[in-house]
Design a protein around this motif. Structure first.
Motif, PDB file in Angstrom:
ATOM      1  N   VAL A  88      64.551   2.641  -8.339  1.00  0.00           N
ATOM      2  CA  VAL A  88      64.394   3.773  -7.418  1.00  0.00           C
ATOM      3  C   VAL A  88      63.253   3.493  -6.446  1.00  0.00           C
ATOM      4  O   VAL A  88      63.389   3.698  -5.235  1.00  0.00           O
ATOM      5  N   VAL A  89      62.130   2.993  -6.967  1.00  0.00           N
ATOM      6  CA  VAL A  89      60.980   2.671  -6.119  1.00  0.00           C
ATOM      7  C   VAL A  89      61.378   1.616  -5.086  1.00  0.00           C
ATOM      8  O   VAL A  89      61.056   1.738  -3.898  1.00  0.00           O
ATOM      9  N   GLU A  90      62.092   0.608  -5.528  1.00  0.00           N
ATOM     10  CA  GLU A  90      62.550  -0.450  -4.623  1.00  0.00           C
ATOM     11  C   GLU A  90      63.451   0.116  -3.519  1.00  0.00           C
ATOM     12  O   GLU A  90      63.260  -0.170  -2.336  1.00  0.00           O
ATOM     13  N   GLN A  91      64.416   0.941  -3.907  1.00  0.00           N
ATOM     14  CA  GLN A  91      65.351   1.504  -2.940  1.00  0.00           C
ATOM     15  C   GLN A  91      64.660   2.458  -1.966  1.00  0.00           C
ATOM     16  O   GLN A  91      64.909   2.413  -0.757  1.00  0.00           O
ATOM     17  N   LEU A  92      63.803   3.338  -2.479  1.00  0.00           N
ATOM     18  CA  LEU A  92      63.103   4.277  -1.599  1.00  0.00           C
ATOM     19  C   LEU A  92      62.138   3.561  -0.663  1.00  0.00           C
ATOM     20  O   LEU A  92      61.951   3.972   0.486  1.00  0.00           O
ATOM     21  N   SER A  93      61.526   2.485  -1.157  1.00  0.00           N
ATOM     22  CA  SER A  93      60.584   1.721  -0.331  1.00  0.00           C
ATOM     23  C   SER A  93      61.262   1.105   0.880  1.00  0.00           C
ATOM     24  O   SER A  93      60.600   0.816   1.877  1.00  0.00           O
ATOM     25  N   GLU A  94      62.557   0.892   0.796  1.00  0.00           N
ATOM     26  CA  GLU A  94      63.308   0.371   1.937  1.00  0.00           C
ATOM     27  C   GLU A  94      63.498   1.446   3.014  1.00  0.00           C
ATOM     28  O   GLU A  94      63.772   1.129   4.167  1.00  0.00           O
ATOM     29  N   LEU A  95      63.349   2.721   2.630  1.00  0.00           N
ATOM     30  CA  LEU A  95      63.583   3.835   3.538  1.00  0.00           C
ATOM     31  C   LEU A  95      62.306   4.481   4.065  1.00  0.00           C
ATOM     32  O   LEU A  95      62.300   5.045   5.160  1.00  0.00           O
ATOM     33  N   THR A  96      61.247   4.439   3.253  1.00  0.00           N
ATOM     34  CA  THR A  96      60.028   5.152   3.611  1.00  0.00           C
ATOM     35  C   THR A  96      58.844   4.583   2.836  1.00  0.00           C
ATOM     36  O   THR A  96      59.019   3.874   1.840  1.00  0.00           O
ATOM     37  N   GLU A  97      57.649   4.930   3.263  1.00  0.00           N
ATOM     38  CA  GLU A  97      56.437   4.512   2.563  1.00  0.00           C
ATOM     39  C   GLU A  97      56.277   5.348   1.292  1.00  0.00           C
ATOM     40  O   GLU A  97      56.496   6.568   1.299  1.00  0.00           O
ATOM     41  N   ARG A 105      53.202   6.031 -12.884  1.00  0.00           N
ATOM     42  CA  ARG A 105      53.859   7.193 -13.496  1.00  0.00           C
ATOM     43  C   ARG A 105      54.415   8.127 -12.432  1.00  0.00           C
ATOM     44  O   ARG A 105      55.399   8.823 -12.665  1.00  0.00           O
ATOM     45  N   SER A 106      53.769   8.164 -11.271  1.00  0.00           N
ATOM     46  CA  SER A 106      54.273   9.029 -10.212  1.00  0.00           C
ATOM     47  C   SER A 106      54.218   8.314  -8.870  1.00  0.00           C
ATOM     48  O   SER A 106      53.406   7.414  -8.653  1.00  0.00           O
ATOM     49  N   TYR A 107      55.129   8.720  -8.012  1.00  0.00           N
ATOM     50  CA  TYR A 107      55.213   8.205  -6.653  1.00  0.00           C
ATOM     51  C   TYR A 107      55.467   9.386  -5.734  1.00  0.00           C
ATOM     52  O   TYR A 107      56.219  10.296  -6.082  1.00  0.00           O
ATOM     53  N   THR A 108      54.843   9.323  -4.555  1.00  0.00           N
ATOM     54  CA  THR A 108      55.065  10.336  -3.536  1.00  0.00           C
ATOM     55  C   THR A 108      55.487   9.640  -2.252  1.00  0.00           C
ATOM     56  O   THR A 108      54.915   8.611  -1.891  1.00  0.00           O
ATOM     57  N   ALA A 109      56.490  10.207  -1.617  1.00  0.00           N
ATOM     58  CA  ALA A 109      56.914   9.759  -0.290  1.00  0.00           C
ATOM     59  C   ALA A 109      56.384  10.798   0.695  1.00  0.00           C
ATOM     60  O   ALA A 109      57.034  11.826   0.917  1.00  0.00           O
ATOM     61  N   PRO A 110      55.169  10.586   1.243  1.00  0.00           N
ATOM     62  CA  PRO A 110      54.546  11.605   2.085  1.00  0.00           C
ATOM     63  C   PRO A 110      55.404  12.044   3.276  1.00  0.00           C
ATOM     64  O   PRO A 110      55.428  13.225   3.604  1.00  0.00           O
ATOM     65  N   ALA A 111      56.098  11.117   3.902  1.00  0.00           N
ATOM     66  CA  ALA A 111      56.913  11.474   5.067  1.00  0.00           C
ATOM     67  C   ALA A 111      58.098  12.353   4.680  1.00  0.00           C
ATOM     68  O   ALA A 111      58.592  13.128   5.493  1.00  0.00           O
ATOM     69  N   LEU A 112      58.531  12.234   3.426  1.00  0.00           N
ATOM     70  CA  LEU A 112      59.678  13.018   2.956  1.00  0.00           C
ATOM     71  C   LEU A 112      59.270  14.276   2.206  1.00  0.00           C
ATOM     72  O   LEU A 112      60.104  15.144   1.949  1.00  0.00           O
ATOM     73  N   LEU A 113      57.986  14.341   1.796  1.00  0.00           N
ATOM     74  CA  LEU A 113      57.517  15.441   0.952  1.00  0.00           C
ATOM     75  C   LEU A 113      58.344  15.498  -0.330  1.00  0.00           C
ATOM     76  O   LEU A 113      58.816  16.539  -0.763  1.00  0.00           O
ATOM     77  N   LEU A 114      58.499  14.329  -0.932  1.00  0.00           N
ATOM     78  CA  LEU A 114      59.274  14.160  -2.153  1.00  0.00           C
ATOM     79  C   LEU A 114      58.385  13.410  -3.137  1.00  0.00           C
ATOM     80  O   LEU A 114      57.702  12.456  -2.749  1.00  0.00           O
ATOM     81  N   VAL A 139      60.577  18.585  -4.500  1.00  0.00           N
ATOM     82  CA  VAL A 139      60.796  18.674  -3.060  1.00  0.00           C
ATOM     83  C   VAL A 139      59.909  19.807  -2.548  1.00  0.00           C
ATOM     84  O   VAL A 139      59.910  20.903  -3.115  1.00  0.00           O
ATOM     85  N   ALA A 140      59.156  19.510  -1.488  1.00  0.00           N
ATOM     86  CA  ALA A 140      58.203  20.489  -0.973  1.00  0.00           C
ATOM     87  C   ALA A 140      58.277  20.541   0.555  1.00  0.00           C
ATOM     88  O   ALA A 140      58.785  19.627   1.194  1.00  0.00           O
ATOM     89  N   PRO A 141      57.725  21.606   1.132  1.00  0.00           N
ATOM     90  CA  PRO A 141      57.710  21.736   2.608  1.00  0.00           C
ATOM     91  C   PRO A 141      56.466  21.070   3.199  1.00  0.00           C
ATOM     92  O   PRO A 141      55.523  20.761   2.476  1.00  0.00           O
ATOM     93  N   PRO A 142      56.457  20.867   4.512  1.00  0.00           N
ATOM     94  CA  PRO A 142      55.249  20.348   5.175  1.00  0.00           C
ATOM     95  C   PRO A 142      54.041  21.213   4.814  1.00  0.00           C
ATOM     96  O   PRO A 142      54.125  22.436   4.741  1.00  0.00           O
ATOM     97  N   GLY A 143      52.905  20.548   4.571  1.00  0.00           N
ATOM     98  CA  GLY A 143      51.678  21.246   4.217  1.00  0.00           C
ATOM     99  C   GLY A 143      51.473  21.422   2.730  1.00  0.00           C
ATOM    100  O   GLY A 143      50.389  21.811   2.302  1.00  0.00           O
TER     101      GLY A 143
END
Length: 150
Positions: A88-97, A105-114, A139-143
């Motif tokens: 999952v980390v590998e696949q998401l890393s291809e799409l976003t930081e 243990r945890s990963y956040t995609a700041p641009a996606l708020l995921l 899943v969260a909103p901006p801010g």
């Protein structure tokens, strides 16, 4: 069944910004819902979906916990909770930081708020499901990740 994750907007039929009552009704429309569960909503698959309210009584964030039945929780075709976490980390890393935290243990995609979480890391042993797969997605909103003084 596939539950689509739409970053900063919602999960399945539940949308950020809905009233809590609207969101609870939407949760009840997902197959396998246990009508006695309340919140978090529980499902036959073992999946649960929790809602984080914000002032005003609307949904501010949505968290899905890993199903054990035939349910896929997907973002852009990636099964976030049913695919090994390393993949999952590998696949998401291809799409976003991605930002790694807690030693993987945890990963956040700041641009996606995921964000994704598991209680410990065990990428080598697929039988150790708690550490081999992410156990929840938020899943969260901006801010959402900004502090009160930001």
């Amino acid at each position: 069944m596939i539950i689509d994750v739409v970053p900063s907007e919602g999960v399945g039929p539940v949308r950020i910004g809905m009233t809590m009552e609207e969101a609870e009704r939407a949760l009840a429309t997902i197959d396998g819902h246990d009508p006695q569960s309340g919140l978090p909503a529980l499902y036959d698959s073992g999946m649960s979906i929790g809602l984080e309210p914000v002032p005003g009584g609307t949904v501010g964030a949505i968290e899905v916990s890993r199903p054990y039945g035939p349910v896929r929780v997907e973002y852009r075709g990636i099964d976030l909770l049913g695919t090994p976490a390393a993949r999952v980390v590998e696949q998401l890393s291809e799409l976003t930081e991605l930002e790694e935290d807690e030693g993987g243990r945890s990963y956040t995609a700041p641009a996606l708020l995921l964000s994704l979480w598991r209680p410990f890391v065990d990428d080598e042993n697929p039988d150790e499901e708690q550490g081999h797969y992410f156990q929840s997605v938020l899943v969260a909103p901006p801010g959402y990740y900004d502090g009160p003084n930001d």
